[in-house]
Scaffold this motif. Structure first.
Motif, mmCIF file in Angstrom:
data_model
loop_
_atom_site.group_PDB
_atom_site.id
_atom_site.type_symbol
_atom_site.label_atom_id
_atom_site.label_comp_id
_atom_site.label_asym_id
_atom_site.label_seq_id
_atom_site.Cartn_x
_atom_site.Cartn_y
_atom_site.Cartn_z
ATOM 1 N N THR A 112 0.833 -1.206 0.000
ATOM 2 C CA THR A 112 0.000 0.000 0.000
ATOM 3 C C THR A 112 0.864 1.252 0.000
ATOM 4 N N LEU A 113 1.928 1.235 0.815
ATOM 5 C CA LEU A 113 2.820 2.392 0.902
ATOM 6 C C LEU A 113 3.496 2.664 -0.435
ATOM 7 N N ALA A 115 2.533 1.696 -3.414
ATOM 8 C CA ALA A 115 1.543 2.053 -4.432
ATOM 9 C C ALA A 115 1.129 3.514 -4.328
ATOM 10 N N SER A 116 1.221 4.087 -3.139
ATOM 11 C CA SER A 116 0.803 5.474 -2.945
ATOM 12 C C SER A 116 1.676 6.464 -3.718
ATOM 13 N N CYS A 117 2.896 6.054 -4.046
ATOM 14 C CA CYS A 117 3.752 6.948 -4.845
ATOM 15 C C CYS A 117 4.142 6.312 -6.167
ATOM 16 N N TRP A 125 11.051 3.064 -4.291
ATOM 17 C CA TRP A 125 10.390 3.914 -3.302
ATOM 18 C C TRP A 125 11.413 4.746 -2.538
ATOM 19 N N SER A 129 11.419 8.788 -2.229
ATOM 20 C CA SER A 129 11.069 9.405 -0.951
ATOM 21 C C SER A 129 12.295 9.819 -0.144
#
Length: 236
Positions: A112-113, A115-117, A125, A129
């Motif tokens: 989920t984390l 996929a958010s970006c 990721w 980030s």
């Protein structure tokens, strides 16, 4: 042993190459190399290899989380040396099922984390980030015992969750080291491991299960002279 650097490479020893008269550092990188299977007969160094990797993790700078399913009991001495999320032994099926469900929940949370970006891997990721998530290492010492204990537990739901973590976890920084006998060379687990390394086997012909020819097993995989330790990387 080579010195531990600041990278994710974990040195586990020296690779002797007598045909080149040289020794090079043996490295394992969980981020780039993913899940790893260590196959070998009794007293060939499977647990020693795992202990070495855990020791190298302990002196590194990156944050780690460790979960162990320790059926032989050879990792008990590490309880005080390395912060461990859980060390499950044989017969602790209920406790082990909770750990597996926790790992599955961690897997879903990371999916989920990322996929958010719009990232699909942990490395992607982190580059976007500029943050780091702890790498998670799940050690299963004794694959055949693990299968025996969980394949039918809760109608197979826990075992299915474990396979999901192995299948989807590598790209998310949840990496598995599995040790065992020839059972790691076939079945579902063989297709889920990114790499499989073999220590000395009681019967070198067991390596025929990997696609090696009989000639190669006899010529390249049989202990020679005084050497009792042999590591063969089985390329897929």
């Amino acid at each position: 042993m080579p010195e531990r650097g600041e990278t994710a490479d974990l040195p586990w020893g020296l690779v002797d190459m007598p045909w080149e008269q040289s020794q090079v550092s043996g490295m394992w990188n969980p981020i780039s190399q993913g899940h790893l299977g260590i196959v070998g007969g009794p007293r060939t160094g499977r647990t020693t290899w795992v202990r070495t990797i855990l020791g190298q993790m302990a002196i590194g700078s990156r944050a780690w989380g460790v979960y162990c399913f320790d059926y032989p009991g050879g990792l008990a001495s590490l309880d005080e040396a390395i912060p461990c999320g859980a060390r499950v032994t044989g017969g602790e099926t209920l406790r082990g099922s909770r750990v597996i469900k926790q790992l599955e929940s961690m897997l879903v949370g990371r999916q989920t984390l990322l996929a958010s970006c719009g990232a699909t891997t942990l490395a992607e990721w982190e580059s976007r980030s500029r943050n780091q998530l702890p790498l998670v290492l799940w050690i299963i010492e004794g694959w055949s015992q693990f299968v025996e204990e969980y394949s039918s537990y809760d109608r197979g739901a826990v075992y299915a969750a474990a396979l999901r973590v192995i299948r989807e976890g590598a790209s998310l920084g949840i990496v598995v080291i599995v040790t065992g006998d020839r059972s790691l060379l076939s079945g579902t687990i063989a297709g889920l491991l990114t790499s499989t390394w073999s220590l000395r086997l009681s019967d070198p012909m067991d390596l025929l299960m990997t696609g090696l020819t009989r000639t190669k097993c006899q010529h390249e995989c049989h202990p020679v002279g005084p050497y009792r330790f042999l590591l063969v990387r089985l390329l897929k």
